[in-house]
Scaffold this motif. Structure first.
Motif: not given
Length: 140
Positions: A100-103, A127-133
């Motif tokens: 949610l921070v990335i969103k 600054i955002t790393p790759p993020t997966y759910v």
């Protein structure tokens, strides 16, 4: 082995200064829904436990769960006194869940692009790393 009770003579100057700030009390009054180590730690510090009937807002620190905040935030936050603290706020998960921070960062970057601030938008996305759910994003 059980811990010995706290030594009241070992109170630091800062703790004494902060106790019951703005209330006229000499100790911190806390309210909580939990009966775990948090409750025991607050008691061990010598803090006074809020009990039903003392007044809904007659406490200094309220450690609660997110469900209580969602159910009561519309009334409680407007009535808090400056010295009172609550451990959650509405939509706290927007900052504590990485997906949610990335969103929210991506949403802000799109807003900056619409405003013509392309450098700022690019800096936010860098600054955002790759993020997966997982497992929803497993195919990515």
């Amino acid at each position: 082995q059980p811990r010995p009770p706290p030594d009241p003579s070992r109170k630091t100057r800062n703790r004494e200064k902060d106790k019951g700030r703005g209330t006229g009390r000499k100790t911190v009054r806390f309210r909580t829904h939990f009966t775990n180590n948090l409750l025991f730690a607050m008691r061990e510090r010598g803090w006074e436990e809020w009990v039903e009937g003392q007044g809904e807002l007659d406490w200094d620190i309220f450690w609660t769960n997110t469900k209580w905040i969602y159910d009561n935030a519309s009334t409680i936050y407007r009535r808090l006194k400056p010295h009172q603290r609550v451990n959650h706020f509405v939509n706290t998960h927007e900052l504590t869940r990485k997906d949610l921070v990335i969103k929210n960062i991506k949403r802000k970057a799109r807003q900056l692009e619409k405003e013509g601030k392309y450098e700022d938008a690019r800096a936010m996305l860098e600054i955002t790393p790759p993020t997966y759910v997982l497992p929803a994003d497993y195919a990515l």
